[in-house]
Each structure stands twice: as C-alpha cells, then as structure tokens.
Design an enzyme around this catalytic site. Structure first.
Site, PDB file in Angstrom:
ATOM      1  N   HIS A 201     -74.531  45.458  43.910  1.00  0.00           N
ATOM      2  CA  HIS A 201     -74.939  44.493  42.992  1.00  0.00           C
ATOM      3  C   HIS A 201     -72.353  44.868  42.868  1.00  0.00           C
ATOM      4  O   HIS A 201     -71.817  45.311  42.128  1.00  0.00           O
ATOM      5  CB  HIS A 201     -74.693  44.795  41.690  1.00  0.00           C
ATOM      6  CG  HIS A 201     -74.741  43.556  40.679  1.00  0.00           C
ATOM      7  ND1 HIS A 201     -75.504  42.826  39.726  1.00  0.00           N
ATOM      8  CD2 HIS A 201     -73.906  42.965  40.176  1.00  0.00           C
ATOM      9  CE1 HIS A 201     -75.001  41.835  39.383  1.00  0.00           C
ATOM     10  NE2 HIS A 201     -73.645  42.460  39.730  1.00  0.00           N
TER      11      HIS A 201
ATOM     12  N   HIS B 100     -68.820  41.728  42.406  1.00  0.00           N
ATOM     13  CA  HIS B 100     -68.517  40.437  42.250  1.00  0.00           C
ATOM     14  C   HIS B 100     -66.808  40.879  42.815  1.00  0.00           C
ATOM     15  O   HIS B 100     -66.231  41.795  42.524  1.00  0.00           O
ATOM     16  CB  HIS B 100     -67.729  40.197  40.975  1.00  0.00           C
ATOM     17  CG  HIS B 100     -69.407  40.370  40.350  1.00  0.00           C
ATOM     18  ND1 HIS B 100     -69.777  39.231  40.084  1.00  0.00           N
ATOM     19  CD2 HIS B 100     -70.354  40.976  39.822  1.00  0.00           C
ATOM     20  CE1 HIS B 100     -71.451  38.180  39.508  1.00  0.00           C
ATOM     21  NE2 HIS B 100     -70.727  40.244  38.825  1.00  0.00           N
ATOM     22  N   LEU B 101     -66.546  40.119  43.755  1.00  0.00           N
ATOM     23  CA  LEU B 101     -65.579  40.211  44.971  1.00  0.00           C
ATOM     24  C   LEU B 101     -64.338  39.050  44.857  1.00  0.00           C
ATOM     25  O   LEU B 101     -63.341  39.772  44.507  1.00  0.00           O
ATOM     26  CB  LEU B 101     -65.702  40.703  46.376  1.00  0.00           C
ATOM     27  CG  LEU B 101     -66.491  41.948  46.568  1.00  0.00           C
ATOM     28  CD1 LEU B 101     -66.717  42.005  48.467  1.00  0.00           C
ATOM     29  CD2 LEU B 101     -65.473  43.197  46.633  1.00  0.00           C
ATOM     30  N   ARG B 102     -64.774  38.340  43.656  1.00  0.00           N
ATOM     31  CA  ARG B 102     -64.053  36.358  43.779  1.00  0.00           C
ATOM     32  C   ARG B 102     -63.882  35.858  45.326  1.00  0.00           C
ATOM     33  O   ARG B 102     -64.060  36.510  46.318  1.00  0.00           O
ATOM     34  CB  ARG B 102     -62.956  36.935  42.397  1.00  0.00           C
ATOM     35  CG  ARG B 102     -63.503  37.865  41.078  1.00  0.00           C
ATOM     36  CD  ARG B 102     -64.518  37.026  40.668  1.00  0.00           C
ATOM     37  NE  ARG B 102     -64.904  38.102  39.398  1.00  0.00           N
ATOM     38  CZ  ARG B 102     -65.949  37.849  38.450  1.00  0.00           C
ATOM     39  NH1 ARG B 102     -66.838  37.442  38.957  1.00  0.00           N
ATOM     40  NH2 ARG B 102     -65.525  38.555  37.505  1.00  0.00           N
TER      41      ARG B 102
ATOM     42  N   LYS C 204     -79.867  35.356  44.464  1.00  0.00           N
ATOM     43  CA  LYS C 204     -79.572  36.072  43.040  1.00  0.00           C
ATOM     44  C   LYS C 204     -79.808  34.610  42.115  1.00  0.00           C
ATOM     45  O   LYS C 204     -79.413  33.027  41.805  1.00  0.00           O
ATOM     46  CB  LYS C 204     -77.685  36.160  43.067  1.00  0.00           C
ATOM     47  CG  LYS C 204     -77.483  36.513  41.274  1.00  0.00           C
ATOM     48  CD  LYS C 204     -78.326  37.744  40.838  1.00  0.00           C
ATOM     49  CE  LYS C 204     -77.672  38.892  39.724  1.00  0.00           C
ATOM     50  NZ  LYS C 204     -76.597  39.453  39.518  1.00  0.00           N
TER      51      LYS C 204
ATOM     52  N   HIS D  23     -80.365  38.302  36.864  1.00  0.00           N
ATOM     53  CA  HIS D  23     -80.009  38.802  36.159  1.00  0.00           C
ATOM     54  C   HIS D  23     -81.188  38.046  34.954  1.00  0.00           C
ATOM     55  O   HIS D  23     -81.219  37.585  34.372  1.00  0.00           O
ATOM     56  CB  HIS D  23     -78.799  37.869  35.578  1.00  0.00           C
ATOM     57  CG  HIS D  23     -77.667  38.320  34.054  1.00  0.00           C
ATOM     58  ND1 HIS D  23     -76.516  38.801  34.606  1.00  0.00           N
ATOM     59  CD2 HIS D  23     -77.879  38.450  33.344  1.00  0.00           C
ATOM     60  CE1 HIS D  23     -75.912  38.674  33.298  1.00  0.00           C
ATOM     61  NE2 HIS D  23     -76.912  38.066  32.152  1.00  0.00           N
TER      62      HIS D  23
ATOM     63  N   HIS E 140     -78.569  45.357  36.555  1.00  0.00           N
ATOM     64  CA  HIS E 140     -77.857  45.571  35.880  1.00  0.00           C
ATOM     65  C   HIS E 140     -78.586  46.265  34.120  1.00  0.00           C
ATOM     66  O   HIS E 140     -78.229  45.562  33.314  1.00  0.00           O
ATOM     67  CB  HIS E 140     -76.308  44.768  34.993  1.00  0.00           C
ATOM     68  CG  HIS E 140     -76.381  43.701  35.254  1.00  0.00           C
ATOM     69  ND1 HIS E 140     -77.850  43.174  34.521  1.00  0.00           N
ATOM     70  CD2 HIS E 140     -75.949  42.988  36.119  1.00  0.00           C
ATOM     71  CE1 HIS E 140     -76.706  41.810  34.311  1.00  0.00           C
ATOM     72  NE2 HIS E 140     -76.493  41.394  35.439  1.00  0.00           N
TER      73      HIS E 140
ATOM     74  N   LEU F 173     -72.133  41.381  30.112  1.00  0.00           N
ATOM     75  CA  LEU F 173     -72.816  41.367  29.986  1.00  0.00           C
ATOM     76  C   LEU F 173     -74.130  41.111  31.184  1.00  0.00           C
ATOM     77  O   LEU F 173     -73.632  41.279  32.429  1.00  0.00           O
ATOM     78  CB  LEU F 173     -73.414  39.559  30.346  1.00  0.00           C
ATOM     79  CG  LEU F 173     -72.504  38.336  28.895  1.00  0.00           C
ATOM     80  CD1 LEU F 173     -72.186  37.216  29.077  1.00  0.00           C
ATOM     81  CD2 LEU F 173     -73.438  38.811  27.159  1.00  0.00           C
TER      82      LEU F 173
ATOM     83  N   ASP G 187     -72.119  46.427  39.384  1.00  0.00           N
ATOM     84  CA  ASP G 187     -71.740  44.744  38.544  1.00  0.00           C
ATOM     85  C   ASP G 187     -70.015  45.391  38.402  1.00  0.00           C
ATOM     86  O   ASP G 187     -69.460  44.384  37.119  1.00  0.00           O
ATOM     87  CB  ASP G 187     -72.178  44.523  37.525  1.00  0.00           C
ATOM     88  CG  ASP G 187     -72.050  43.629  36.525  1.00  0.00           C
ATOM     89  OD1 ASP G 187     -71.242  42.613  37.537  1.00  0.00           O
ATOM     90  OD2 ASP G 187     -72.537  43.457  35.337  1.00  0.00           O
TER      91      ASP G 187
ATOM     92  N   HIS H 127     -61.785  40.561  35.952  1.00  0.00           N
ATOM     93  CA  HIS H 127     -61.187  38.999  34.937  1.00  0.00           C
ATOM     94  C   HIS H 127     -59.649  39.797  35.062  1.00  0.00           C
ATOM     95  O   HIS H 127     -59.396  40.756  34.867  1.00  0.00           O
ATOM     96  CB  HIS H 127     -61.924  38.688  34.035  1.00  0.00           C
ATOM     97  CG  HIS H 127     -63.084  38.611  34.164  1.00  0.00           C
ATOM     98  ND1 HIS H 127     -63.980  36.952  34.316  1.00  0.00           N
ATOM     99  CD2 HIS H 127     -64.325  38.733  34.052  1.00  0.00           C
ATOM    100  CE1 HIS H 127     -64.523  36.286  34.799  1.00  0.00           C
ATOM    101  NE2 HIS H 127     -65.224  38.247  34.301  1.00  0.00           N
TER     102      HIS H 127
ATOM    103  N   ALA I  41     -66.729  38.236  30.152  1.00  0.00           N
ATOM    104  CA  ALA I  41     -67.695  38.938  29.519  1.00  0.00           C
ATOM    105  C   ALA I  41     -67.958  39.653  31.509  1.00  0.00           C
ATOM    106  O   ALA I  41     -67.505  38.550  32.849  1.00  0.00           O
ATOM    107  CB  ALA I  41     -68.897  38.258  30.155  1.00  0.00           C
TER     108      ALA I  41
HETATM  109  O1  DOR Z   1     -70.201  40.787  33.018  1.00  0.00           O
HETATM  110  C1  DOR Z   1     -70.193  40.220  33.446  1.00  0.00           C
HETATM  111  N1  DOR Z   1     -69.554  39.283  34.411  1.00  0.00           N
HETATM  112  N2  DOR Z   1     -71.756  39.809  33.939  1.00  0.00           N
HETATM  113  C2  DOR Z   1     -72.108  38.971  34.877  1.00  0.00           C
HETATM  114  O2  DOR Z   1     -73.312  38.725  34.895  1.00  0.00           O
HETATM  115  C3  DOR Z   1     -71.096  38.779  35.894  1.00  0.00           C
HETATM  116  C4  DOR Z   1     -70.103  38.719  35.588  1.00  0.00           C
HETATM  117  C5  DOR Z   1     -68.633  38.186  36.511  1.00  0.00           C
HETATM  118  O3  DOR Z   1     -69.242  37.494  37.190  1.00  0.00           O
HETATM  119  O4  DOR Z   1     -67.739  38.222  35.399  1.00  0.00           O
HETATM  120 ZN    ZN Z   2     -72.506  40.993  38.109  1.00  0.00          ZN
END
Ligand code: DOR
Ligand code: ZN
Length: 364
Positions: free
Chosen positions: A30, A32-34, A116, A153, A191, A236, A264, A268, A280
C-alpha cells in the site's frame, strides 16, 4: 519529538546486545507515490526498502482506466533510481461508473492486480469514489468470479459518525453486508486501525487480509495532541485509542497469514500539512522497515518478521516471494528529517530521530 519512545514496551537494557535480522526482501502492499516531482523525490525511499509494491490510484484525476494505469506505471518505472529493480503493481480506482469489462480486461492483461475502493469523500482524493457499495455490485461480482482482490478503505462516510468510530461502523454497516453479498470476493481491509478490523479479518482469513501501517503500531490518538496539535501524525483512518494500537501490534507480530505490510506512505508537502485544514497522510516511506522491525523486536517476535514483511502479502496476491534478502541491524542511526520537492519539503515520519534499527544491506 520522539513519538515512539512514549510507547516503548521493553526496556532498552533487555535489547542492548547487537542483533541483525536477514529476511527475504519485503514488499509494500500500500503505497502513495503521487506523480511528477513528488514521485521522483519519494520513490527512492520506497525502492531502498521494498522490492515491489501496490501503488494507490488516488491521483488527480484518479487512475480509472487501463490506459491511465499503464502510463502511470511507465512514469514510475522511469523515475526509479539507477539500478533499481522495483516492481510497481497497479490498481484501478473504483467509481460508480466503473465497467466490469474494463476491470476484467485490465486484470487479464496484467495492467492492474487489484481495485481500490474508496467510499466517496472518505479521505484524500477520494471524491470520485463509490457513493454506495450496492451501485458497484456487478463489478464486485465480476471481480469475485475472476479472483481479483478489492482493497478497501474501510471508513463510513456518514458525517454523523464520530471519526474514531468510522472504521468499526463501516465494518458493521457496509463491509459485513458486502461480504454476505459476495461470498467469494477476496478482500484486503487496508490500514487496519481497530480491534474490530483485526477480528473480522481473522474470522474470514480464508479470503481476507489486512495491511497494517508502521505509524499505527507506534502512535495512538493521544500522540496527535502530544504537547500541541501534530499535523504530521494526522492520517486517515486516524490513529485510535491505545487498546487498538496494542491489538494491532499483537496482530502484526502474530505471524498470521492474514496480516502484512502496507505502509500507506502518503507524502504531502509541508504547507498542506501545517495548514488551517491539514491534509491526511503520513510520509513513512523512509522509515517504515526500521519502525516495523523495532516493533517486532519490542514484542520479541523477530522470528515472525519475515512472514509479515515478505511472505504473507505475496501469498495473498498469489505472487512468489522475492529471492533476494535485506539485513536489518539493531544499530542506532539518524534518519533524514525531510525530503525536498521543488521549493518545499515533505516531513518524514520519525524523521531527524536516531532510530534503534538500521538497514544494513540489500542483496537483490
Ligand atoms: O492518510 C491518508 N492519506 N489516508 C488515505 O487513505 C489517503 C492518503 C493520501 O492519499 O494522502
Ligand atoms: Zn492509502
């Protein structure tokens, strides 16, 4: 601040001797690479720790088509550091409009390995998510038939529900009925943060698993307010009461097949975190393995670390484990505090601290 020290369960003295652990190379199920510059900045941290990973599709706009997923995979492959063999596994972002035929085609053509499911509005970039689970019944039915897992999620989007109860209420109101409707559907509850999640996953382990993040093993909801509001610990699902954190630690370190790594890691930039309305997400990509192994050490479960880190997730997804190894050592090392992206930075989870465990070598 040293969050983890608040919750150390074993005295430092009992862990004083040197120790190293070598396991098969782990995978992160899991991530997130953006995209763009952020992708380039964060990817090397993940590739230094993990051989493969499941990439989240919540870009703006989200990855909803085979074409978008294949193009995103190419951008990730191109952004890998020199010499990296990291393999990204892609996912499809489910919307109310997702077509069963497209889902199946992407799965058969090996463009994505899972879909997802974000309840609409539940978290970052989830506004195109699913407004009602029943609306995607035919898609889930198809996934059930072809053996394609859904990654959920698990938080209710009912605004009346207290944020700390959203996962447990989702299980009761949404997940259990969905599981009754789709009895063969393979599910990852992403998560997991509560005892309720641990219990439902265990009870349905024949077709269900949960990912557990490093931060939910280390922080509880009080950590978010330690000496003031801590935006970099906000994610989250939000961290829960201490009793849930302890249940997660027991689940992760149990060795049970239904629990595995999913960091996860969710970067940001600082200005989106230190804001009137904080985004989040916790960027754990640079410190995930050091954190997980510390938890296993504290729980005297280092012998079960490989199962959680490198075997259980691959088995669930029907993929052979990696052949190379990684060695972690109980030797303090200071981790970087932040990662620069253009003229901003991303704050690293536990960044700037001296962590008790370090990565000492990877052999591919
Ligand atoms: O905290 C989180 N950030 N929870 C998520 O489900 C998405 C993630 C995000 O993409 O920043
Ligand atoms: Zn996530």
């Amino acid at each position: 601040m040293s969050v983890h020290r608040l919750f150390d369960t074993v005295s430092a003295a009992s862990r004083a001797s040197n120790c190293a652990v070598t396991i098969r190379r782990p995978d992160d199920w899991h991530i997130h690479l953006r995209d763009g510059e952020t992708l380039k900045a964060v990817l090397p941290f993940t590739t230094a720790q993990f051989a493969r990973g499941i990439i989240m599709p919540n870009l703006v706009p989200p990855v909803t088509t085979t074409q978008a997923a294949a193009a995103y995979r190419d951008r990730i492959l191109a952004a890998r550091p020199e010499g990296s063999d990291f393999t990204p596994f892609m996912t499809c972002y489910l919307t109310d409009e997702t077509s069963s035929d497209d889902i199946e085609r992407g799965f058969q053509e090996r463009i994505w390995i899972a879909a997802k499911l974000y309840p609409a509005g539940a978290t970052t970039n989830s506004s195109h998510g699913v407004t009602s689970l029943k609306r995607i019944s035919s898609v889930l039915e198809r996934m059930e038939r072809i053996g394609m897992p859904v990654l959920i999620h698990g938080e209710t989007i009912d605004p009346q529900v207290d944020i700390f109860d959203r996962e447990a209420i989702f299980i009761e109101r949404d997940l259990l009925p969905l599981m009754a409707r789709h009895q063969g559907l393979r599910i990852v509850l992403e998560h997991a943060t509560t005892t309720e999640s641990v219990d439902v996953v265990r009870a349905n382990a024949a077709r269900m698993a949960a990912t557990i993040t490093p931060h939910h093993l280390i922080i509880n909801r009080t950590s978010l307010f330690q000496g003031g509001l801590r935006p970099h610990l906000y994610c989250l699902p939000v961290a829960k009461h201490e009793r849930h954190r302890l249940a997660l630690r027991r689940a992760a370190t149990s060795g049970d097949r239904c629990f595995f790594i999913g960091t996860d890691t969710a970067p940001h930039i600082r200005s989106r975190k230190e804001a009137t309305c904080c985004a989040a997400g916790i960027f754990s990509g640079a410190t995930a393995l050091q954190t997980y192994v510390q938890v296993f050490d504290e729980e005297e479960a280092l012998d079960r670390f490989e199962a959680f880190a490198s075997l259980n997730g691959a088995r669930f997804h029907g993929i052979p484990p990696n052949t190379g190894t990684i060695t972690l050592e109980r030797k303090p090392s200071r981790v970087i505090a932040e990662v620069g992206v253009e003229d901003e930075e991303i704050i690293v989870f536990r960044g700037g601290e001296s962590l008790p465990w370090s990565i000492s070598g990877v052999s591919p």
